[in-house]
Write a protein that holds these residues in place. Sequence first.
Motif, short mmCIF file in Angstrom:
data_model
loop_
_atom_site.label_atom_id
_atom_site.label_comp_id
_atom_site.label_asym_id
_atom_site.label_seq_id
_atom_site.Cartn_x
_atom_site.Cartn_y
_atom_site.Cartn_z
N ASP A 164 0.84 -1.20 0.00
CA ASP A 164 0.00 0.00 0.00
C ASP A 164 0.87 1.25 0.00
N SER A 165 0.25 2.37 -0.33
CA SER A 165 0.97 3.66 -0.35
C SER A 165 2.27 3.55 -1.13
N LEU A 166 2.18 2.97 -2.30
CA LEU A 166 3.39 2.73 -3.09
C LEU A 166 4.05 4.03 -3.53
N LYS A 167 5.38 3.97 -3.61
CA LYS A 167 6.19 5.12 -3.99
C LYS A 167 7.03 4.74 -5.22
N PRO A 168 7.46 5.71 -5.99
CA PRO A 168 8.31 5.38 -7.15
C PRO A 168 9.56 4.60 -6.76
N GLU A 169 10.08 4.85 -5.58
CA GLU A 169 11.28 4.13 -5.13
C GLU A 169 11.00 2.67 -4.79
N ASP A 170 9.75 2.25 -4.80
CA ASP A 170 9.42 0.83 -4.62
C ASP A 170 9.56 0.05 -5.93
N THR A 171 9.81 0.75 -7.01
CA THR A 171 9.98 0.09 -8.31
C THR A 171 11.16 -0.87 -8.28
N ALA A 172 10.90 -2.12 -8.63
CA ALA A 172 11.93 -3.16 -8.57
C ALA A 172 11.34 -4.47 -9.07
N VAL A 173 12.20 -5.45 -9.23
CA VAL A 173 11.74 -6.83 -9.40
C VAL A 173 11.64 -7.43 -8.00
N TYR A 174 10.49 -8.02 -7.72
CA TYR A 174 10.23 -8.59 -6.40
C TYR A 174 10.35 -10.10 -6.47
N TYR A 175 11.10 -10.65 -5.53
CA TYR A 175 11.38 -12.08 -5.49
C TYR A 175 10.82 -12.70 -4.21
#
Length: 128
Positions: free
Chosen positions: A84-95
Amino acid sequence: QVQLVESGGGLVQAGGSLRLSCAASGDTFSRYAMGWFRQAPGEEREFVAGISRSGIPTKYGNSVKGRFTISRDNAKNTVYLQMDSLKPEDTAVYYCAADMKKFNPIAVASTIAEYDYWGQGTQVTVSS
């Protein structure tokens, strides 16, 4: 040995939400402590969240505390990451990752070295 398949990634605007899922197969899911990591381009893989075999307790990386929630459904062999409350810095590949060495049902792993099996990853992109 366990196989892990992530799903639920995608493109979302800042402030939005996504829920990632990781389906496990090949072994008894409840034997594994589980975790989520992420890796942005040019960055090291980062711990996001971990959950014990029993589901309690959980642990979070400092950058996601209060915004992300990890949970598991042992009956469905699935671990989730509610973001929730996602930010541009959360952009990534999630494993998604599984740790088979935690015999203590309430132990949580938070380092890459503790995990034995990894999924292929799912891309999360947060636009500003």
